[in-house]
Motif scaffolding. Sequence first.
Motif, PDB file in Angstrom:
ATOM      1  N   LEU A  22       0.466 -12.017  -2.950  1.00  0.00           N
ATOM      2  CA  LEU A  22       0.829 -10.595  -2.719  1.00  0.00           C
ATOM      3  C   LEU A  22      -0.033  -9.649  -3.511  1.00  0.00           C
ATOM      4  CD1 LEU A  22       4.433 -11.072  -3.794  1.00  0.00           C
ATOM      5  CD2 LEU A  22       3.429 -11.421  -1.471  1.00  0.00           C
ATOM      6  N   CYS A  23      -0.628  -8.742  -3.075  1.00  0.00           N
ATOM      7  CA  CYS A  23      -1.876  -7.799  -3.525  1.00  0.00           C
ATOM      8  C   CYS A  23      -1.585  -6.372  -3.440  1.00  0.00           C
ATOM      9  CB  CYS A  23      -3.182  -8.277  -2.739  1.00  0.00           C
ATOM     10  SG  CYS A  23      -4.410  -7.494  -3.619  1.00  0.00           S
ATOM     11  N   ASP A  24      -1.204  -5.640  -4.664  1.00  0.00           N
ATOM     12  CA  ASP A  24      -1.062  -4.523  -4.884  1.00  0.00           C
ATOM     13  C   ASP A  24      -2.353  -3.512  -4.606  1.00  0.00           C
ATOM     14  OD1 ASP A  24      -0.113  -2.073  -6.077  1.00  0.00           O
ATOM     15  OD2 ASP A  24       0.824  -2.626  -7.478  1.00  0.00           O
ATOM     16  N   ARG A  25      -2.277  -3.173  -3.516  1.00  0.00           N
ATOM     17  CA  ARG A  25      -3.468  -2.307  -2.933  1.00  0.00           C
ATOM     18  C   ARG A  25      -4.718  -3.306  -2.417  1.00  0.00           C
ATOM     19  NH1 ARG A  25      -2.967   2.943  -2.835  1.00  0.00           N
ATOM     20  NH2 ARG A  25      -2.100   3.812  -4.671  1.00  0.00           N
ATOM     21  N   PHE A  26      -5.253  -3.068  -1.386  1.00  0.00           N
ATOM     22  CA  PHE A  26      -6.468  -3.855  -0.886  1.00  0.00           C
ATOM     23  C   PHE A  26      -7.535  -3.083  -0.013  1.00  0.00           C
ATOM     24  CE2 PHE A  26      -8.410  -7.392   1.673  1.00  0.00           C
ATOM     25  CZ  PHE A  26      -9.195  -8.089   0.530  1.00  0.00           C
ATOM     26  N   SER A  27      -8.259  -3.464   1.133  1.00  0.00           N
ATOM     27  CA  SER A  27      -9.031  -2.737   1.544  1.00  0.00           C
ATOM     28  C   SER A  27      -8.732  -1.572   2.367  1.00  0.00           C
ATOM     29  CB  SER A  27      -9.593  -3.569   2.799  1.00  0.00           C
ATOM     30  OG  SER A  27      -8.770  -4.443   3.444  1.00  0.00           O
ATOM     31  N   ASP A  28      -7.259  -1.421   2.791  1.00  0.00           N
ATOM     32  CA  ASP A  28      -6.764  -0.342   3.394  1.00  0.00           C
ATOM     33  C   ASP A  28      -6.739   0.994   2.517  1.00  0.00           C
ATOM     34  OD1 ASP A  28      -5.993  -1.384   6.081  1.00  0.00           O
ATOM     35  OD2 ASP A  28      -4.419  -2.455   4.761  1.00  0.00           O
ATOM     36  N   ALA A  29      -6.694   0.607   0.901  1.00  0.00           N
ATOM     37  CA  ALA A  29      -6.616   1.852   0.215  1.00  0.00           C
ATOM     38  C   ALA A  29      -8.084   2.639   0.072  1.00  0.00           C
ATOM     39  CB  ALA A  29      -6.229   1.138  -1.404  1.00  0.00           C
ATOM     40  N   THR A  30      -9.167   1.574   0.216  1.00  0.00           N
ATOM     41  CA  THR A  30     -10.637   2.229   0.385  1.00  0.00           C
ATOM     42  C   THR A  30     -10.497   3.095   1.505  1.00  0.00           C
ATOM     43  OG1 THR A  30     -11.058   0.004  -0.681  1.00  0.00           O
ATOM     44  CG2 THR A  30     -12.841   1.605   0.036  1.00  0.00           C
ATOM     45  N   LEU A  31     -10.152   2.594   2.595  1.00  0.00           N
ATOM     46  CA  LEU A  31     -10.216   3.620   3.844  1.00  0.00           C
ATOM     47  C   LEU A  31      -9.390   4.662   3.637  1.00  0.00           C
ATOM     48  CD1 LEU A  31      -9.990   0.779   6.430  1.00  0.00           C
ATOM     49  CD2 LEU A  31     -11.642   2.191   6.381  1.00  0.00           C
TER      50      LEU A  31
ATOM     51  N   GLU B  19       0.729  -1.254   0.117  1.00  0.00           N
ATOM     52  CA  GLU B  19       0.114  -0.072   0.092  1.00  0.00           C
ATOM     53  C   GLU B  19       0.825   1.141  -0.015  1.00  0.00           C
ATOM     54  OE1 GLU B  19      -3.281   0.208  -0.074  1.00  0.00           O
ATOM     55  OE2 GLU B  19      -4.077  -1.631   0.682  1.00  0.00           O
ATOM     56  N   GLY B  20       0.292   2.316  -0.337  1.00  0.00           N
ATOM     57  CA  GLY B  20       0.869   3.578  -0.273  1.00  0.00           C
ATOM     58  C   GLY B  20       0.118   4.652  -1.405  1.00  0.00           C
TER      59      GLY B  20
ATOM     60  N   VAL C 287      -4.768  11.407   2.012  1.00  0.00           N
ATOM     61  CA  VAL C 287      -4.760   9.944   1.826  1.00  0.00           C
ATOM     62  C   VAL C 287      -3.181   9.417   2.584  1.00  0.00           C
ATOM     63  CG1 VAL C 287      -3.979   8.292   0.053  1.00  0.00           C
ATOM     64  CG2 VAL C 287      -5.802   9.947  -0.337  1.00  0.00           C
ATOM     65  N   ARG C 288      -2.339  10.195   2.346  1.00  0.00           N
ATOM     66  CA  ARG C 288      -0.986   9.879   3.211  1.00  0.00           C
ATOM     67  C   ARG C 288      -1.236   9.746   4.650  1.00  0.00           C
ATOM     68  NH1 ARG C 288       4.716  12.698   3.824  1.00  0.00           N
ATOM     69  NH2 ARG C 288       5.903  10.808   4.714  1.00  0.00           N
ATOM     70  N   GLU C 289      -1.998  10.954   5.173  1.00  0.00           N
ATOM     71  CA  GLU C 289      -2.181  10.812   6.557  1.00  0.00           C
ATOM     72  C   GLU C 289      -2.986   9.872   6.997  1.00  0.00           C
ATOM     73  OE1 GLU C 289      -0.715  12.707   8.969  1.00  0.00           O
ATOM     74  OE2 GLU C 289       0.427  13.403   7.162  1.00  0.00           O
TER      75      GLU C 289
ATOM     76  N   GLU D 271      -5.504  -4.453  -6.940  1.00  0.00           N
ATOM     77  CA  GLU D 271      -6.917  -3.708  -7.104  1.00  0.00           C
ATOM     78  C   GLU D 271      -6.761  -2.483  -7.312  1.00  0.00           C
ATOM     79  OE1 GLU D 271      -9.247  -4.315  -3.658  1.00  0.00           O
ATOM     80  OE2 GLU D 271      -9.289  -6.599  -3.719  1.00  0.00           O
ATOM     81  N   PRO D 272      -7.742  -2.194  -8.091  1.00  0.00           N
ATOM     82  CA  PRO D 272      -8.640  -2.721  -9.036  1.00  0.00           C
ATOM     83  C   PRO D 272      -8.085  -3.410 -10.106  1.00  0.00           C
ATOM     84  CG  PRO D 272      -9.108  -0.479  -9.353  1.00  0.00           C
ATOM     85  CD  PRO D 272      -8.134  -0.376  -8.413  1.00  0.00           C
ATOM     86  N   GLY D 273      -8.610  -4.556 -10.463  1.00  0.00           N
ATOM     87  CA  GLY D 273      -8.007  -5.199 -11.991  1.00  0.00           C
ATOM     88  C   GLY D 273      -7.475  -6.581 -11.907  1.00  0.00           C
ATOM     89  N   GLY D 274      -7.801  -7.155 -10.581  1.00  0.00           N
ATOM     90  CA  GLY D 274      -7.324  -8.695 -10.527  1.00  0.00           C
ATOM     91  C   GLY D 274      -8.074  -9.606 -11.178  1.00  0.00           C
ATOM     92  N   SER D 275      -9.152  -9.039 -11.438  1.00  0.00           N
ATOM     93  CA  SER D 275     -10.169 -10.230 -12.027  1.00  0.00           C
ATOM     94  C   SER D 275     -10.765  -9.611 -13.489  1.00  0.00           C
ATOM     95  CB  SER D 275     -11.388 -10.434 -11.390  1.00  0.00           C
ATOM     96  OG  SER D 275     -12.317  -9.406 -10.866  1.00  0.00           O
ATOM     97  N   PRO D 276     -11.270 -10.286 -14.138  1.00  0.00           N
ATOM     98  CA  PRO D 276     -11.776  -9.861 -15.503  1.00  0.00           C
ATOM     99  C   PRO D 276     -12.713  -8.700 -15.146  1.00  0.00           C
ATOM    100  CG  PRO D 276     -11.698 -12.050 -15.548  1.00  0.00           C
ATOM    101  CD  PRO D 276     -11.348 -11.770 -14.439  1.00  0.00           C
ATOM    102  N   LEU D 277     -13.804  -8.817 -14.108  1.00  0.00           N
ATOM    103  CA  LEU D 277     -14.507  -7.614 -13.914  1.00  0.00           C
ATOM    104  C   LEU D 277     -13.789  -6.567 -13.388  1.00  0.00           C
ATOM    105  CD1 LEU D 277     -17.531  -6.780 -13.446  1.00  0.00           C
ATOM    106  CD2 LEU D 277     -17.653  -7.714 -11.085  1.00  0.00           C
TER     107      LEU D 277
END
Length: 213
Positions: free
Chosen positions: A92-101, A8-9, A172-174, A38-44
Amino acid sequence: MKALITFEGIEGCGKTTQIRMAGEYLGNQKIPYIITEEPGGSPLGKKIREILLNQEPYLIGARAELLLFSAARAQHVEEVILPALQAGKLVLCDRFSDATLAYQGFGRALNIDFIKTLNDFSSPSLKPDLTLLFDLPVKIGLSRARDRITRVRNSPREDRFENEELAFHRQVREGYLSLVKEEPERFRVIDASQDIATIHREVCRYLASFIRR
Ligand code: Z5A
């Protein structure tokens, strides 16, 4: 070994560069893994990514944006992440739920508790086991991201977020840094203003100690 490790970041923090290098490190150790995003890890998710990241000639309000990121996550978890974990892989996931927060909660000022509920809904009983946060000043991150956008001419520009005000990116950084305070045991904060090789060594140290545990 199965676990979900998220990277994340803020924009241009170098997480995508580092996730690829981390994959090579795990491959050399003969540890089964997948890299996804995320987003983009599945076809949808890929379709939703196009809608969310390219500058389109229609509005996407903050609430619609939140729901689209959550829809992408729900599909990604079901179709990609859970099957990989069930097969005993490191994800290994490039962004996940923390990105939404960080982006929709702290950046767009939507209700944090509601986002936490939505995160639980879109990824039921799944939380990252380890999160590497690549932290750096917003101005450095944005200048790296913009350099990359101008260099990579043949792919979509994906610059809807880069075009936000500096204040948005600072929030976002804070936001990320306050998530670290909430769950210090899950996060490892890495100084992402260092050079690529130094950061990679730090990532490998954290991965090795996580795997040993
Ligand atoms: N978003 C959201 O709002 N809510 C959500 O729930 C989710 C996402 C999941 C897309 O994410 C957008 O979606 C994102 C948040 C929002 N906002 N934006 N834009 P993304 O992760 O796909 O896109 P990104 O944040 O722009 O990440 P990126 O394009 O993959 O960049 P990066 O991972 O931060 O960095 P990089 O690609 O590894 O490096 C960028 C450039 O810097 C590149 O030219 C590198 O060669 C260079 N670089 C990398 N490391 C270094 C170091 N250490 N020194 C110097 N230069 C470096």
